[in-house]
Design an enzyme around this catalytic site. Structure first.
Site, PDB file in Angstrom:
ATOM      1  N   ASP A  54       0.845  -1.195   0.000  1.00 20.24           N
ATOM      2  CA  ASP A  54       0.000   0.000   0.000  1.00 20.24           C
ATOM      3  C   ASP A  54       0.877   1.241   0.000  1.00 20.24           C
ATOM      4  O   ASP A  54       1.966   1.249   0.581  1.00 20.24           O
ATOM      5  CB  ASP A  54      -0.894  -0.006   1.239  1.00 20.24           C
ATOM      6  CG  ASP A  54      -2.091   0.917   1.097  1.00 20.24           C
ATOM      7  OD1 ASP A  54      -3.209   0.414   0.910  1.00 20.24           O
ATOM      8  OD2 ASP A  54      -1.905   2.155   1.163  1.00 20.24           O
TER       9      ASP A  54
ATOM     10  N   ASP B 106       4.160   2.095  -4.216  1.00 23.56           N
ATOM     11  CA  ASP B 106       3.491   2.913  -5.224  1.00 23.56           C
ATOM     12  C   ASP B 106       3.342   2.004  -6.441  1.00 23.56           C
ATOM     13  O   ASP B 106       4.328   1.648  -7.082  1.00 23.56           O
ATOM     14  CB  ASP B 106       4.356   4.135  -5.549  1.00 23.56           C
ATOM     15  CG  ASP B 106       3.792   4.964  -6.698  1.00 23.56           C
ATOM     16  OD1 ASP B 106       2.804   4.546  -7.329  1.00 23.56           O
ATOM     17  OD2 ASP B 106       4.364   6.042  -6.980  1.00 23.56           O
TER      18      ASP B 106
ATOM     19  N   SER C 245     -14.788  -2.572 -11.410  1.00 21.95           N
ATOM     20  CA  SER C 245     -15.928  -1.893 -10.782  1.00 21.95           C
ATOM     21  C   SER C 245     -17.124  -1.968 -11.708  1.00 21.95           C
ATOM     22  O   SER C 245     -16.978  -2.058 -12.940  1.00 21.95           O
ATOM     23  CB  SER C 245     -15.591  -0.424 -10.509  1.00 21.95           C
ATOM     24  OG  SER C 245     -16.754   0.301 -10.163  1.00 21.95           O
TER      25      SER C 245
ATOM     26  N   TYR D 176     -12.164   7.233 -13.804  1.00 19.50           N
ATOM     27  CA  TYR D 176     -12.334   5.990 -13.042  1.00 19.50           C
ATOM     28  C   TYR D 176     -12.988   4.896 -13.890  1.00 19.50           C
ATOM     29  O   TYR D 176     -12.524   3.753 -13.915  1.00 19.50           O
ATOM     30  CB  TYR D 176     -13.176   6.289 -11.805  1.00 19.50           C
ATOM     31  CG  TYR D 176     -13.403   5.125 -10.884  1.00 19.50           C
ATOM     32  CD1 TYR D 176     -12.412   4.695 -10.005  1.00 19.50           C
ATOM     33  CD2 TYR D 176     -14.627   4.461 -10.865  1.00 19.50           C
ATOM     34  CE1 TYR D 176     -12.635   3.631  -9.140  1.00 19.50           C
ATOM     35  CE2 TYR D 176     -14.859   3.398 -10.009  1.00 19.50           C
ATOM     36  CZ  TYR D 176     -13.864   2.984  -9.145  1.00 19.50           C
ATOM     37  OH  TYR D 176     -14.087   1.932  -8.295  1.00 19.50           O
TER      38      TYR D 176
ATOM     39  N   LYS E  94     -11.204   1.373 -14.922  1.00 20.62           N
ATOM     40  CA  LYS E  94     -11.777   0.090 -14.514  1.00 20.62           C
ATOM     41  C   LYS E  94     -12.190  -0.748 -15.722  1.00 20.62           C
ATOM     42  O   LYS E  94     -12.095  -1.988 -15.696  1.00 20.62           O
ATOM     43  CB  LYS E  94     -12.971   0.321 -13.587  1.00 20.62           C
ATOM     44  CG  LYS E  94     -12.587   0.867 -12.214  1.00 20.62           C
ATOM     45  CD  LYS E  94     -11.642  -0.069 -11.465  1.00 20.62           C
ATOM     46  CE  LYS E  94     -11.538   0.265  -9.993  1.00 20.62           C
ATOM     47  NZ  LYS E  94     -10.583  -0.601  -9.270  1.00 20.62           N
TER      48      LYS E  94
END
Length: 247
Positions: free
Chosen positions: A37, A64, A142, A155, A159
């Site tokens: 993370d 990263d 997503s 986004y 995705k």
């Protein structure tokens, strides 16, 4: 429950939210898990908590996901602690704005973390998994990839790109017995959803046949299934976890 006591996994973006739920489920199944993370200290704290309860163990590493050297370091952390059997590309964030107000930096930042980071993780995992001729990768996409959301051109595009990455990688890696699948969570009870105004949440619930928000652990259950031998003949699949929303 699956027994992953002899398995090692990497889960990116796992200091909290869905990523932490996946890491937690893996530890509960006996796996060694590298929590990767950007918030390194938070990853270390979460790893210590998971290790304290067992039966598996966890290691927190700052990463990263857009950095090749960071991804290489995470891969080494896994192989130094048993190998690399599973990789879950979960790291991501949102920077929502209408296109009129979204800068190129806003767009690229989200694409880089979700899609470039997913590609770097998949490539790094594949190098090891193809050599050992086994392994499983899961990409966290997503429902936005399927239907799009206003204010989320970055986004939704990222995705959706993960779905294309999943299918192309599945075709490349199948001959090495390496499987690549994806999940598309819908409305899941993370901090982002909990911050919604009650009337906004209620409006969204009206679109869900099961009439409730999903939980991170329900996403984790599906991911563990895809990693397990129970899904040995599944690759290139995309499973929607949305309570029936946008079916």
């Amino acid at each position: 429950m699956d027994d992953f006591s002899d398995r090692t996994a990497v889960v990116t973006g796992s200091a909290g939210g869905i990523g932490l739920a996946i890491a937690s489920a893996l530890v509960d199944a006996g796996a060694t898990v590298v929590l990767a993370d950007l918030q390194g200290a938070a990853a270390e704290r979460a790893a210590a908590e998971l290790s304290s309860r067992g039966p598996g163990r966890a290691i927190g590493v700052r990463c990263d996901v857009t950095s090749e050297s960071d991804i290489a370091a995470v891969t080494t952390a896994a192989t130094d602690n048993g190998g690399l059997d599973f990789w879950v590309n979960n790291a991501g964030f949102t920077r929502d704005k209408t296109m009129r107000n979204m800068s190129l930096d806003d767009f690229r930042a989200v694409i880089d973390v979700h899609l470039v980071g997913g590609w770097l993780g998949t490539r790094a995992a594949a190098e090891i998994m193809c050599e050992q001729r086994r392994g499983a990768i899961v990409n966290i996409s997503s429902i936005a990839a399927k239907v799009g959301n206003p204010g989320q051109t970055n986004y939704a595009a990222a995705k959706a790109g993960l779905i294309g990455l999943t299918k192309a990688a599945a075709k490349e890696l199948g001959r090495y017995d390496v499987r690549v699948n994806a999940v598309q969570p819908g409305l899941i009870g993370t901090a982002m959803i909990e911050a919604l105004k009650p009337e906004v949440l209620q409006a969204k619930l009206q679109d869900i046949p099961l009439e409730r928000v999903g939980t991170p652990s329900e996403v984790a259950d599906t991911v563990l299934f895809l990693l397990s031998e129970r899904a040995a003949y599944l690759t290139g699949a995309v499973i929607q976890i949305s309570g029936g929303r946008h079916m």
